[in-house]
Design a protein around this motif. Structure first.
Motif, PDB file in Angstrom:
ATOM      1  N   UNK A  38       0.846  -1.192   0.000  1.00  0.00           N
ATOM      2  CA  UNK A  38       0.000   0.000   0.000  1.00  0.00           C
ATOM      3  C   UNK A  38       0.879   1.239   0.000  1.00  0.00           C
ATOM      4  N   UNK A  39       0.725   2.070  -1.021  1.00  0.00           N
ATOM      5  CA  UNK A  39       1.623   3.217  -1.151  1.00  0.00           C
ATOM      6  C   UNK A  39       0.918   4.537  -1.369  1.00  0.00           C
ATOM      7  N   UNK A  40       1.664   5.613  -1.168  1.00  0.00           N
ATOM      8  CA  UNK A  40       1.176   6.935  -1.552  1.00  0.00           C
ATOM      9  C   UNK A  40       1.205   7.038  -3.072  1.00  0.00           C
ATOM     10  N   UNK A  41       0.474   7.995  -3.606  1.00  0.00           N
ATOM     11  CA  UNK A  41       0.364   8.097  -5.066  1.00  0.00           C
ATOM     12  C   UNK A  41       0.538   9.553  -5.473  1.00  0.00           C
ATOM     13  N   UNK A  42       1.734   9.864  -5.959  1.00  0.00           N
ATOM     14  CA  UNK A  42       2.100  11.236  -6.281  1.00  0.00           C
ATOM     15  C   UNK A  42       2.195  11.515  -7.770  1.00  0.00           C
ATOM     16  N   UNK A  43       2.328  10.461  -8.572  1.00  0.00           N
ATOM     17  CA  UNK A  43       2.686  10.675  -9.965  1.00  0.00           C
ATOM     18  C   UNK A  43       2.303   9.474 -10.819  1.00  0.00           C
ATOM     19  N   UNK A 121      -6.613   8.053  -5.632  1.00  0.00           N
ATOM     20  CA  UNK A 121      -6.283   8.913  -6.764  1.00  0.00           C
ATOM     21  C   UNK A 121      -4.938   9.572  -6.490  1.00  0.00           C
ATOM     22  N   UNK A 122      -4.348  10.148  -7.511  1.00  0.00           N
ATOM     23  CA  UNK A 122      -3.081  10.837  -7.308  1.00  0.00           C
ATOM     24  C   UNK A 122      -3.268  12.116  -6.493  1.00  0.00           C
ATOM     25  N   UNK A 123      -2.289  12.398  -5.653  1.00  0.00           N
ATOM     26  CA  UNK A 123      -2.294  13.666  -4.928  1.00  0.00           C
ATOM     27  C   UNK A 123      -2.036  14.792  -5.923  1.00  0.00           C
ATOM     28  N   UNK A 124      -2.854  15.828  -5.868  1.00  0.00           N
ATOM     29  CA  UNK A 124      -2.716  16.936  -6.809  1.00  0.00           C
ATOM     30  C   UNK A 124      -1.753  18.006  -6.314  1.00  0.00           C
ATOM     31  N   UNK A 125      -1.325  17.911  -5.045  1.00  0.00           N
ATOM     32  CA  UNK A 125      -0.454  18.945  -4.482  1.00  0.00           C
ATOM     33  C   UNK A 125       0.719  18.389  -3.679  1.00  0.00           C
ATOM     34  N   UNK A 155       6.578  13.229  -7.244  1.00  0.00           N
ATOM     35  CA  UNK A 155       5.734  14.398  -7.536  1.00  0.00           C
ATOM     36  C   UNK A 155       6.563  15.463  -8.244  1.00  0.00           C
ATOM     37  N   UNK A 156       7.811  15.613  -7.829  1.00  0.00           N
ATOM     38  CA  UNK A 156       8.685  16.624  -8.426  1.00  0.00           C
ATOM     39  C   UNK A 156       9.076  16.269  -9.859  1.00  0.00           C
ATOM     40  N   UNK A 157       9.204  14.968 -10.155  1.00  0.00           N
ATOM     41  CA  UNK A 157       9.609  14.615 -11.517  1.00  0.00           C
ATOM     42  C   UNK A 157       8.432  14.609 -12.485  1.00  0.00           C
ATOM     43  N   UNK A 158       7.228  14.295 -11.979  1.00  0.00           N
ATOM     44  CA  UNK A 158       6.082  14.255 -12.887  1.00  0.00           C
ATOM     45  C   UNK A 158       4.782  14.541 -12.121  1.00  0.00           C
ATOM     46  N   UNK A 159       4.535  15.800 -11.789  1.00  0.00           N
ATOM     47  CA  UNK A 159       3.269  16.147 -11.136  1.00  0.00           C
ATOM     48  C   UNK A 159       2.117  15.963 -12.105  1.00  0.00           C
TER      49      UNK A 159
END
Length: 233
Positions: A38-43, A121-125, A155-159
């Protein structure tokens, strides 16, 4: 076969070369047997970077929109996700949520590794949002351990909205498996599902160092869209 070719011949080596991911705690992933990562989703890049470094094959529950997009791009995306063994999930809620639960349990009952993003869903921020309880329901029903995972730097490489990722180093952290056997038989108790989900999200937060928001990402996105001013007339 397509999954193996992607992981070991085509995509995997390329991703390792470009992003040189720092990997921490991969020993926490069991060598065999059912488990949930289970992971965070940034990108959008998360879909590729984490599976590329996990030693076992991992099947993700992916949003249905990846399989139903229009035009050539949509067909290619759908073919890619199907070929990689990913499972489409309708995020509309209700019966759709039940279908996603059944799909995830089918993977776990085969003794496989299931990947899921509890935020839905992906984090938008770049912040970490409240987790949906489906991950807890799967863990308790299947009796499977949950391995928390934190993607750091994606998130920094592909927001959201960026098509081509920036080439920067990322970090992928795995925490110790979380055992919820003490809640066996309580997979229909809402308070238990909420408590288990919150424990999973806390471990992801601890690994990622993100700011936490006690609200669902999809609802925050919807509220921001409603508040956004329309075109001047």
């Amino acid at each position: 076969m397509f999954y193996q070719v992607l992981k070991y011949v085509l995509l995997g080596p390329l991703l390792r070369l470009l992003f040189r991911p720092r990997v921490e705690g991969v020993e926490h992933i069991p060598a065999e047997g059912a488990a949930i990562v289970a992971g965070n989703h940034l990108s959008f890049s998360d879909h590729f970077l984490m599976p590329a470094i996990v030693p076992r094959r991992i099947t993700f529950l992916a949003k249905a929109e990846y399989f139903t997009g229009p035009g050539l791009k949509g067909r290619l995306t759908a073919a890619f996700f199907r070929g990689a063994g990913q499972i489409p999930v309708d995020r509309a809620g209700g019966t759709a949520a039940e279908a996603a639960l059944r799909s995830g349990l089918a993977v776990l009952r085969k003794g496989r590794l299931l990947g899921i993003y509890p935020e839905g869903t992906r984090s938008h921020d770049g912040r970490l949002y409240k987790g949906r309880t489906g991950v807890a329901a799967m863990a308790l029903t299947a009796g499977a351990p949950v391995i928390p995972c934190a993607m750091v730097g994606t998130f920094e490489i592909q927001p959201p909205g960026r098509l081509v990722p920036r080439i920067r180093r990322v970090t992928i952290r795995f925490g110790e498996p979380l055992d919820f056997s003490r809640y066996a038989g309580l997979e229909r108790e809402r308070t238990v599902l909420r408590a288990v989900t919150d424990e999973i999200m806390y471990e992801i937060l601890r690994l990622s160092g993100q700011e936490y928001v006690d609200a669902y990402a999809s609802e925050v996105k919807a509220e921001q869209s409603r508040r956004r001013p329309g075109p001047l007339r």
